[in-house]
Design a protein around this motif. Structure first.
Motif, PDB file in Angstrom:
ATOM      1  N   VAL A   9      22.780   7.969 -35.450  1.00 57.75           N
ATOM      2  CA  VAL A   9      24.204   8.307 -35.436  1.00 57.75           C
ATOM      3  C   VAL A   9      24.544   9.157 -36.657  1.00 57.75           C
ATOM      4  O   VAL A   9      25.287  10.143 -36.566  1.00 57.75           O
ATOM      5  CB  VAL A   9      25.069   7.023 -35.395  1.00 57.75           C
ATOM      6  N   LEU A  10      23.990   8.785 -37.822  1.00 56.38           N
ATOM      7  CA  LEU A  10      24.251   9.551 -39.047  1.00 56.38           C
ATOM      8  C   LEU A  10      23.720  10.983 -38.937  1.00 56.38           C
ATOM      9  O   LEU A  10      24.370  11.926 -39.403  1.00 56.38           O
ATOM     10  CB  LEU A  10      23.641   8.846 -40.255  1.00 56.38           C
ATOM     11  N   GLN A  11      22.563  11.156 -38.328  1.00 51.97           N
ATOM     12  CA  GLN A  11      22.016  12.501 -38.155  1.00 51.97           C
ATOM     13  C   GLN A  11      22.952  13.338 -37.278  1.00 51.97           C
ATOM     14  O   GLN A  11      23.226  14.500 -37.568  1.00 51.97           O
ATOM     15  CB  GLN A  11      20.620  12.436 -37.540  1.00 51.97           C
ATOM     16  N   GLY A  23      38.075  14.286 -38.384  1.00 53.40           N
ATOM     17  CA  GLY A  23      37.806  13.238 -39.373  1.00 53.40           C
ATOM     18  C   GLY A  23      36.410  12.666 -39.333  1.00 53.40           C
ATOM     19  O   GLY A  23      36.171  11.535 -39.743  1.00 53.40           O
ATOM     20  N   VAL A  24      35.473  13.409 -38.836  1.00 50.10           N
ATOM     21  CA  VAL A  24      34.093  12.943 -38.755  1.00 50.10           C
ATOM     22  C   VAL A  24      33.522  12.707 -40.157  1.00 50.10           C
ATOM     23  O   VAL A  24      32.709  11.823 -40.360  1.00 50.10           O
ATOM     24  CB  VAL A  24      33.223  13.943 -37.958  1.00 50.10           C
ATOM     25  N   ASP A  29      30.917   9.141 -44.034  1.00 49.78           N
ATOM     26  CA  ASP A  29      30.862   8.448 -45.327  1.00 49.78           C
ATOM     27  C   ASP A  29      30.848   6.932 -45.146  1.00 49.78           C
ATOM     28  O   ASP A  29      30.144   6.220 -45.859  1.00 49.78           O
ATOM     29  CB  ASP A  29      32.050   8.852 -46.200  1.00 49.78           C
ATOM     30  N   LEU A  30      31.628   6.454 -44.206  1.00 51.29           N
ATOM     31  CA  LEU A  30      31.673   5.012 -43.939  1.00 51.29           C
ATOM     32  C   LEU A  30      30.312   4.496 -43.476  1.00 51.29           C
ATOM     33  O   LEU A  30      29.789   3.515 -43.997  1.00 51.29           O
ATOM     34  CB  LEU A  30      32.742   4.694 -42.881  1.00 51.29           C
ATOM     35  N   LEU A  31      29.734   5.178 -42.506  1.00 52.72           N
ATOM     36  CA  LEU A  31      28.452   4.733 -41.966  1.00 52.72           C
ATOM     37  C   LEU A  31      27.313   4.895 -42.969  1.00 52.72           C
ATOM     38  O   LEU A  31      26.300   4.214 -42.867  1.00 52.72           O
ATOM     39  CB  LEU A  31      28.129   5.488 -40.673  1.00 52.72           C
ATOM     40  N   ARG A  32      27.478   5.778 -43.938  1.00 54.16           N
ATOM     41  CA  ARG A  32      26.457   6.000 -44.955  1.00 54.16           C
ATOM     42  C   ARG A  32      26.606   5.046 -46.145  1.00 54.16           C
ATOM     43  O   ARG A  32      25.727   4.980 -46.991  1.00 54.16           O
ATOM     44  CB  ARG A  32      26.562   7.445 -45.448  1.00 54.16           C
ATOM     45  N   SER A  33      27.697   4.308 -46.205  1.00 60.28           N
ATOM     46  CA  SER A  33      27.985   3.459 -47.367  1.00 60.28           C
ATOM     47  C   SER A  33      26.907   2.373 -47.537  1.00 60.28           C
ATOM     48  O   SER A  33      26.365   1.848 -46.573  1.00 60.28           O
ATOM     49  CB  SER A  33      29.360   2.812 -47.231  1.00 60.28           C
TER      50      SER A  33
END
Length: 195
Positions: A9-11, A23-24, A29-33
């Motif tokens: 998903v991050l990729q 707002g992606v 940033d949220l998913l990478r936290s």
């Protein structure tokens, strides 16, 4: 697992992030936290553990201990054999450790609820069966007799107590039965003694 899906998903989001579509960037940033990554790893570890629940090798460790002690009694008596016999015959090992092991190994600690009676009238109010397992701490609720109906009800649920933390009892709940004993006609003090 979930970490792999999150990586994919991050990729995908990193490509959209460059264009900042709806707002992606914030979602990326949220998913990478770090805290979310750590939380997902903990979740995966718990799921792995739940799938491989440890089971006791034997249900009768005390009996096995007696058998080993007897076999050691018949074996040639070296210093190691004597010390092992002494350790296996020690009261703290036999009475405490092995007894506790056998108790835990033989019991299913999930609460069992009594079956619902067959003769419940059609117009009966909804009833919840609540099972709270008390240890040495108080229940954290007070009871009273309702002024009009005479029913025993929960007067107050004390914040932070067992009843509050369970989320199962509420002020105003009518008590019908406690520990299998019907409470109709009992005084609140009698009900407290049953609790």
């Amino acid at each position: 697992g979930i970490s792999h899906v999150l990586t994919l998903v991050l990729q995908e989001l990193s490509l959209l992030c460059k264009r900042d579509v709806n707002g992606v960037g914030m979602l990326y940033d949220l998913l990478r936290s770090r805290w979310l990554q750590a939380l997902l790893k903990i979740y995966e570890c718990l799921q792995h553990y739940l799938g491989k629940r440890p089971l006791p090798v034997t249900l009768q460790a005390r009996a096995l201990n007696r058998e080993v002690v007897e076999l050691l009694r018949q074996a040639p008596q070296s210093a190691e054999v004597k010390e092992l016999r002494r350790l296996l015959r020690a009261p703290h090992l036999k009475a405490a450790l092995l007894s506790a092991h056998d108790t835990v190994a033989q019991k299913d600690f999930e609460p069992t609820l009594p079956p619902l009676p067959d003769n419940i009238p059609e117009n009966e109010e909804a009833m919840r069966i609540v099972c709270l397992v008390k240890n040495n701490q108080p229940l954290g609720a007070t009871i009273k007799r309702h002024e009009i109906t005479g029913d025993i009800t929960v007067a107050r649920v004390i914040h932070g107590g067992l009843a509050d933390r369970s989320g199962l009892l509420y002020a105003g709940d009518k008590l019908v039965e406690v520990n299998g004993v019907p409470v109709e006609g009992l005084e609140p003090e009698q009900v407290i003694n049953i609790l």
